[in-house]
Design a protein around this motif. Structure first.
Motif, PDB file in Angstrom:
ATOM      1  N   GLY A 114      12.779  50.606  23.570  1.00  0.00           N
ATOM      2  CA  GLY A 114      12.750  48.946  23.524  1.00  0.00           C
ATOM      3  C   GLY A 114      12.726  48.569  25.147  1.00  0.00           C
ATOM      4  N   ARG A 115      13.762  47.300  25.125  1.00  0.00           N
ATOM      5  CA  ARG A 115      13.520  46.527  26.365  1.00  0.00           C
ATOM      6  C   ARG A 115      15.544  45.711  25.541  1.00  0.00           C
ATOM      7  N   VAL A 116      15.445  45.252  27.006  1.00  0.00           N
ATOM      8  CA  VAL A 116      16.908  44.220  26.258  1.00  0.00           C
ATOM      9  C   VAL A 116      16.380  43.232  26.646  1.00  0.00           C
ATOM     10  N   PHE A 117      17.744  41.969  25.852  1.00  0.00           N
ATOM     11  CA  PHE A 117      16.336  40.464  25.219  1.00  0.00           C
ATOM     12  C   PHE A 117      15.884  39.626  26.716  1.00  0.00           C
ATOM     13  N   THR A 118      15.087  38.839  26.480  1.00  0.00           N
ATOM     14  CA  THR A 118      14.502  38.205  27.893  1.00  0.00           C
ATOM     15  C   THR A 118      15.786  37.414  27.194  1.00  0.00           C
ATOM     16  N   ALA A 119      15.039  36.280  28.805  1.00  0.00           N
ATOM     17  CA  ALA A 119      15.534  35.077  29.571  1.00  0.00           C
ATOM     18  C   ALA A 119      15.257  33.914  28.706  1.00  0.00           C
ATOM     19  N   ALA A 120      13.575  33.873  27.920  1.00  0.00           N
ATOM     20  CA  ALA A 120      13.066  33.237  26.903  1.00  0.00           C
ATOM     21  C   ALA A 120      14.080  32.743  25.337  1.00  0.00           C
ATOM     22  N   GLU A 121      14.865  34.154  25.017  1.00  0.00           N
ATOM     23  CA  GLU A 121      15.459  34.855  23.813  1.00  0.00           C
ATOM     24  C   GLU A 121      16.845  34.068  24.668  1.00  0.00           C
ATOM     25  N   ASP A 122      17.578  33.839  25.673  1.00  0.00           N
ATOM     26  CA  ASP A 122      19.201  33.951  25.896  1.00  0.00           C
ATOM     27  C   ASP A 122      18.712  32.182  26.217  1.00  0.00           C
ATOM     28  N   SER A 123      17.599  31.353  25.667  1.00  0.00           N
ATOM     29  CA  SER A 123      17.800  30.571  26.495  1.00  0.00           C
ATOM     30  C   SER A 123      18.489  28.964  25.352  1.00  0.00           C
ATOM     31  N   ILE A 124      17.786  29.238  24.057  1.00  0.00           N
ATOM     32  CA  ILE A 124      18.153  27.803  22.760  1.00  0.00           C
ATOM     33  C   ILE A 124      18.821  28.907  22.477  1.00  0.00           C
ATOM     34  N   PRO A 125      19.950  27.495  21.132  1.00  0.00           N
ATOM     35  CA  PRO A 125      21.212  28.454  20.888  1.00  0.00           C
ATOM     36  C   PRO A 125      20.964  28.304  19.496  1.00  0.00           C
ATOM     37  N   ASP A 126      20.977  29.530  19.018  1.00  0.00           N
ATOM     38  CA  ASP A 126      21.643  29.870  17.501  1.00  0.00           C
ATOM     39  C   ASP A 126      19.509  29.882  17.221  1.00  0.00           C
ATOM     40  N   ALA A 127      19.639  31.016  18.082  1.00  0.00           N
ATOM     41  CA  ALA A 127      17.125  30.505  18.087  1.00  0.00           C
ATOM     42  C   ALA A 127      16.463  32.479  17.437  1.00  0.00           C
ATOM     43  N   ASN A 128      17.572  33.228  18.245  1.00  0.00           N
ATOM     44  CA  ASN A 128      17.498  34.029  18.818  1.00  0.00           C
ATOM     45  C   ASN A 128      18.013  35.330  18.026  1.00  0.00           C
ATOM     46  N   PRO A 129      18.742  35.768  16.996  1.00  0.00           N
ATOM     47  CA  PRO A 129      19.524  36.897  16.738  1.00  0.00           C
ATOM     48  C   PRO A 129      18.773  38.011  16.957  1.00  0.00           C
ATOM     49  N   ASP A 157      28.006  38.953   9.002  1.00  0.00           N
ATOM     50  CA  ASP A 157      27.269  38.999   7.871  1.00  0.00           C
ATOM     51  C   ASP A 157      26.095  37.774   8.643  1.00  0.00           C
ATOM     52  N   ARG A 158      25.123  37.891   9.408  1.00  0.00           N
ATOM     53  CA  ARG A 158      23.707  37.539  10.394  1.00  0.00           C
ATOM     54  C   ARG A 158      23.128  38.722  10.553  1.00  0.00           C
ATOM     55  N   PRO A 159      21.537  38.864  10.404  1.00  0.00           N
ATOM     56  CA  PRO A 159      21.015  39.944  10.467  1.00  0.00           C
ATOM     57  C   PRO A 159      20.314  39.498  11.632  1.00  0.00           C
ATOM     58  N   PHE A 160      20.922  41.092  12.658  1.00  0.00           N
ATOM     59  CA  PHE A 160      20.202  40.717  13.928  1.00  0.00           C
ATOM     60  C   PHE A 160      18.524  42.183  14.456  1.00  0.00           C
ATOM     61  N   THR A 161      18.360  41.396  14.695  1.00  0.00           N
ATOM     62  CA  THR A 161      16.869  42.668  15.102  1.00  0.00           C
ATOM     63  C   THR A 161      17.409  43.525  16.713  1.00  0.00           C
ATOM     64  N   ALA A 183      24.291  35.556  24.973  1.00  0.00           N
ATOM     65  CA  ALA A 183      25.046  34.404  25.499  1.00  0.00           C
ATOM     66  C   ALA A 183      24.808  33.534  24.975  1.00  0.00           C
ATOM     67  N   ALA A 184      23.556  33.276  24.045  1.00  0.00           N
ATOM     68  CA  ALA A 184      23.075  31.764  23.119  1.00  0.00           C
ATOM     69  C   ALA A 184      23.495  32.136  21.790  1.00  0.00           C
ATOM     70  N   MET A 185      23.449  32.855  21.203  1.00  0.00           N
ATOM     71  CA  MET A 185      24.009  33.336  19.934  1.00  0.00           C
ATOM     72  C   MET A 185      25.361  32.852  19.867  1.00  0.00           C
ATOM     73  N   VAL A 186      25.802  32.631  20.564  1.00  0.00           N
ATOM     74  CA  VAL A 186      27.740  32.035  20.418  1.00  0.00           C
ATOM     75  C   VAL A 186      28.180  31.932  18.882  1.00  0.00           C
ATOM     76  N   ARG A 187      27.622  31.109  18.242  1.00  0.00           N
ATOM     77  CA  ARG A 187      27.984  30.534  17.462  1.00  0.00           C
ATOM     78  C   ARG A 187      28.451  31.667  15.899  1.00  0.00           C
TER      79      ARG A 187
END
Length: 234
Positions: A114-129, A157-161, A183-187
């Motif tokens: 697969g891959r590591v996560f992208t800058a886009a997945e780390d740009s919007i808070p709480d949007a890309n688990p 208690d949250r699904p992460f892909t 880091a955008a998934m800090v919440r």
């Protein structure tokens, strides 16, 4: 015989303890770190008061460090933590690192599957688990399933892909990491609801020095950044 058994047991414990301590020292202090050009990797922290006591930074402060500095190729959030992994067998705590997308290229590593996560997945808070897992976790908890990418882990208690599996032996800066999440998934890990709040400081950060930049140059540069932030946000 009792004296002999006692002596042997004492020696066995001492030798075992010495071996364990040496293994840790050898892995963390003597063996070269398994990252790209480690002489240019640094940690960044805030300081507080006239004693310059070390403290963390808030998410927006780390963004400011990245935006305002002139001496680093990049700056990435780095926070060692743990998460609750829930499965059909129950729940357990696993070791984790919350990092920016730039963390992986900064260390010079890639995923084996697969891959590591992208800058886009780390740009919007709480949007890309999304999550990247270690080779050890893939083999022990997921039976080395070659179709692991796209599967889901329930973390706090949250699904992460799962988007990737790291190279064998790569365990992150903390050397014991099972999973990495943006880091955008800090919440999802109890972070503040308002990521623009400057007073909630706990994060560390990593940076990679530009070619030809000395540590002393970077320190002066970051002192300048700190002074500007103190003026802008008294």
């Amino acid at each position: 015989p009792a004296f002999t058994v006692t002596v042997i047991a004492t020696l066995a414990l001492a030798i075992g303890a010495s071996t364990a301590i040496f293994s840790v020292v050898e892995a963390t202090l003597l063996r070269p770190l398994p990252f790209r050009d480690t002489s240019r990797l640094v940690f960044l922290w805030g300081v507080a008061g006239p004693q310059r006591a070390i403290r963390g930074g808030s998410p927006i402060e780390v963004q400011d460090w990245r935006r305002l500095n002139r001496t680093f190729e990049n700056v990435a959030v780095y926070d060692e933590t743990s998460l609750n992994l829930r499965s059909d067998d129950g729940a357990e705590r696993i070791e984790a690192e919350m990092v920016s997308a730039s963390y992986f290229p900064m260390l010079g590593t890639t995923a084996q599957i697969g891959r590591v996560f992208t800058a886009a997945e780390d740009s919007i808070p709480d949007a890309n688990p999304v999550v990247v897992i270690s080779d050890g976790m893939w083999r022990t908890r997921l039976s080395g399933d070659p179709k692991v990418v796209g599967q889901t882990l329930t973390l706090n208690d949250r699904p992460f892909t799962i988007v990737g599996v790291m190279q064998p032996g790569f365990k992150g800066i903390s050397f014991d990491t099972d999973v990495w999440f943006p880091a955008a998934m800090v919440r999802a890990n109890g972070g503040p609801s308002n990521l623009a709040e400057r007073g909630n400081r706990w994060l560390g950060a990593m940076g990679r020095l530009r070619n030809g930049v000395r540590l002393e140059d970077a320190q002066r540069d970051m002192d300048r950044v700190a002074a500007q932030l103190a003026r802008d946000h008294p």
